[in-house]
Write an enzyme that holds these catalytic residues in place. Structure first.
Site, PDB file in Angstrom:
ATOM      1  N   HIS A  42      -2.138  -1.608  -1.958  1.00 22.78           N
ATOM      2  CA  HIS A  42      -3.125  -2.210  -0.678  1.00 22.78           C
ATOM      3  C   HIS A  42      -2.645  -1.579   0.628  1.00 22.78           C
ATOM      4  O   HIS A  42      -1.653  -1.060   0.771  1.00 22.78           O
ATOM      5  CB  HIS A  42      -2.597  -3.742  -1.028  1.00 22.78           C
ATOM      6  CG  HIS A  42      -1.206  -4.077  -0.409  1.00 22.78           C
ATOM      7  ND1 HIS A  42      -0.285  -4.333  -1.340  1.00 22.78           N
ATOM      8  CD2 HIS A  42      -0.707  -4.281   0.774  1.00 22.78           C
ATOM      9  CE1 HIS A  42       0.865  -4.516  -0.599  1.00 22.78           C
ATOM     10  NE2 HIS A  42       0.788  -4.514   0.539  1.00 22.78           N
ATOM     11  N   HIS A  64      -1.330   2.590   6.084  1.00 17.87           N
ATOM     12  CA  HIS A  64      -0.706   3.347   4.596  1.00 17.87           C
ATOM     13  C   HIS A  64      -0.879   2.525   3.481  1.00 17.87           C
ATOM     14  O   HIS A  64      -1.095   1.223   3.504  1.00 17.87           O
ATOM     15  CB  HIS A  64       0.787   3.667   5.144  1.00 17.87           C
ATOM     16  CG  HIS A  64       1.525   2.518   5.302  1.00 17.87           C
ATOM     17  ND1 HIS A  64       1.473   1.573   6.290  1.00 17.87           N
ATOM     18  CD2 HIS A  64       2.521   1.852   4.390  1.00 17.87           C
ATOM     19  CE1 HIS A  64       2.545   0.678   5.992  1.00 17.87           C
ATOM     20  NE2 HIS A  64       3.040   0.785   4.937  1.00 17.87           N
TER      21      HIS A  64
END
Length: 237
Positions: free
Chosen positions: A76, A161
């Protein structure tokens, strides 16, 4: 005879009162030692599609030593992390997520190169960078909304990220990689993080659909203008 009956009755009554007192003590102890609801670890995020996670899992095959790869199904992009949330405040966070995300259009997300946290010395996290228009603004709005609710959130600068692996001891770095991958995010998610000995697992608390209309793509006229539209193209020999 009546004296014996009276004595038996008193004995029975005493036994009943003793039993009631014991039951009261048990109830009191049960109430006193009943575990209290603990705070929850939550975070808002964009979920990485399964098929893209499978592509990233191939890169994880290069890991050696004490790197612990993140499961492809739990990858995620974290938008905001809440380390300690009272259970009764979860509904407030669901309403905040709906308010901030329901009018967003679907969001094209692009993966870039890999990196490390920290970049110097012995890194703890290996990740792939993420870019998406409006992502930083969404993260900032979520943080502001959380603070308005009087809840605790992290104060680290937002860096989009996807965590690929975490290190639990000495391990070599993986050479830099560039990914030509991406997806269109159509929703955000409020996750609950549950710590396990084998690593954290994430459960979905709520999903927030992006229901906004994408901006129209501007048309680009052919290079050279109208007069060159019907001219034959020149090819290199």
């Amino acid at each position: 005879m009546s004296g014996q009956v009276s004595a038996v009755s008193k004995k029975a009554e005493g036994g009943r009162q003793k039993a009631e007192g014991k039951n009261k003590n048990l109830a009191s102890n049960s109430t006193r030692h009943k575990p209290q609801a603990t705070s929850l670890r939550l975070f808002y995020a964009l979920r990485v599609p399964t098929e893209l996670g499978s592509e990233l899992a191939r890169a994880q095959q290069q890991l050696k030593g004490n790197w612990r790869a993140v499961n492809a199904g739990q990858m995620h992009v974290t938008l905001s992390y809440l380390p300690s949330v009272p259970p009764e405040r979860v509904d407030d966070l669901k309403r905040l997520g709906t308010r901030l995300m329901q009018d967003l259009p679907p969001m094209p997300v692009q993966l870039r190169g890999t990196g490390y946290f920290p970049n110097e010395g012995s890194p703890r996290v290996w990740f792939v960078k993420v870019e998406a228009e409006g992502l930083s603004e969404l993260a900032a709005n979520l943080r502001a909304g959380i603070q308005e609710l009087g809840l605790e959130t992290d104060d680290l600068p937002f860096k989009a990220h996807i965590t690929l692996a975490r290190k639990k001891g000495p391990a070599p770095r993986v050479p830099p990689k560039i990914f030509d991958l991406g997806w269109t995010a159509t929703s955000g998610t409020l996750y609950r993080s549950i710590l396990r000995k084998t690593g954290p697992i994430y459960e979905v608390e709520s999903t927030f659909r992006f229901r906004g209309t994408p901006a129209p793509t501007p048309s680009v006229p052919p290079e050279g203008g109208e007069e060159n539209r019907n001219q034959p193209s020149q090819e290199m020999p």
